[in-house]
Write an enzyme that holds these catalytic residues in place. Sequence first.
Site: not given
Ligand code: NAD
Length: 510
Positions: A300, A404, A266, A191
């Site tokens: 990250c 973060e 991660e 996904k």
């Molecule tokens: P997120 O964790 O919400 O999303 C990451 C992925 O997880 C997306 O594909 C999302 O659709 C999915 N997801 C969200 N809720 C889920 C659930 N309940 N069950 C399964 N999958 C789910 O991240 P975001 O909202 O896009 O970003 C928010 C914060 O996350 C950023 O500000 C940053 O701090 C962090 N982030 C970290 C990384 C990294 O590389 N470690 C990458 C993106 C975001």
Amino acid sequence: MSSDLSSEITLPTGEKYIQPTGLFINNEFVPSTSSKKIITVNPATAQPICELHAASAQDVDRAVKVAHETFEKTWSKVTGSERGELLIKLSQLIERDAEILAKIDALNAGKPYATNAMNDIGQILELTKFYAGYADKLDGKYIPISENKFVYEINEPLGVVGLIVPWNYPLAMASWKLQGALAAGNTVVIKSAENTPMSLLYFAQLIKEAGFPPGAVNILSGFGPITGSAMVGHELIDKISFTGSTGVGKLIQQQASVNLKNVTLECGGKSPAVIFKDANLSEAVKWCSLGIFYNSGQNCTANSRILVQDEVYDEFIQKFQEYTKENWVLGDPFKDETTVGPVISKTHHERILSYLNHGSNVEKLNKIEIAPLGSTAQDYPQGYYITPTIFTDVPVTSKLFQEEIFGPVACVTKFSDFEEAIKIANSSIYGLGSAVFTKNIKKAHRFARMLKAGTVWINSSNDEDIKASFGGYKMSGVGREMGLEGIKTYTQIKAIHVNLDDEEEEKAKL
Ligand code: NAD
Ligand code: MN
């Protein structure tokens, strides 16, 4: 031209291409069973790009069943050499389509095309070949027990793996997981993030063209709480590998207990860079600037906490500003000279601005906005731009020092000696990356041992390599990706005990 399953896109360069917009299941693009759609947005202009199908729980179930059947019936019989061949073919197609893949990420994620977006494709190419080469090298182990007994251990794939990826490296994060999982012999349901589904759907066409059998790779666009959650809860998925926020990582670890799924998480980071007074200051400045402003700070492992020894503190801040001003270009992702683009979305833009506001107006921290080559976010009011910013003399207890921000914002603080540097560097719930700058090799390695993080860079920052493992200590995550670990994480060990003892036969011999 626009059908229900594809859409003609005009890139900012004037070129046109056909973007698939359906769900990719069993090597075909199909519509979603739900009417819910994703509308992608160009972060440089805030204008909508196109509408894509979002997978419902029912679509997830369909994709997982297809992946499961493919694993059981065909894919588990494909040899390592054949999997390697398929990945080599895929790498050739990535090379052929490098420019369009990079342009899609530049459009959809606001990545500067000539630098960031093309760099991502370069890394993907390298890792696809690396994993192709490993696909036939997953050998096992022979364990002698006694004259009449031995054990051999084999590395078997897990089965169906579910991959959930973020928006900051749409195709690269997908590739870190996907190519490793396939090399190890799993089938996949992946996904994309809801903001950035476009490049992975384009990539689906390359998967098919490379010759992967229908059902080996299934690609879903969709929302986290619907599509992602349905994947995590699905009993036919044996593992989830997730990259994203720590908050969602925690939810996934809980939900994955339905069938005791193997999980790799991660998550976030607040990585320190520590500059000792004996460091080459210009080098430290260069790496720290790269480590916080590259990809608009949406990394990250971004070195968002910069710790500088007293004696060189003022000089560091001076040089850091000068270097940043002269070496970055904020602007349109499709202009060749641009090296800092917008951040991903309106929501994320507002989130970063609220941190900036909190830092200057609530905590009254000293804020320095650094205008690269004289330009600031104000010059690009139509997009989600943030001017590269540092806060200086930030106390360890500050919200900005602990949370973060995931944008082009660094907190700089002073320390007096080695012990204090380690104490501050480790005072975080996170432990993903870290960097140390010194010419003293003893100090460098002592730091590396004492720092609680999955990666330590000595005299550099954020130059990870696909051949080395990557992952977090503490709340930055569980498990490792890339390197050989990036394949092993998609396998499980089976120990086969062989007994050669046969009493009847022994008696007959006598
Ligand atoms: P997120 O964790 O919400 O999303 C990451 C992925 O997880 C997306 O594909 C999302 O659709 C999915 N997801 C969200 N809720 C889920 C659930 N309940 N069950 C399964 N999958 C789910 O991240 P975001 O909202 O896009 O970003 C928010 C914060 O996350 C950023 O500000 C940053 O701090 C962090 N982030 C970290 C990384 C990294 O590389 N470690 C990458 C993106 C975001
Ligand atoms: Mn199973």
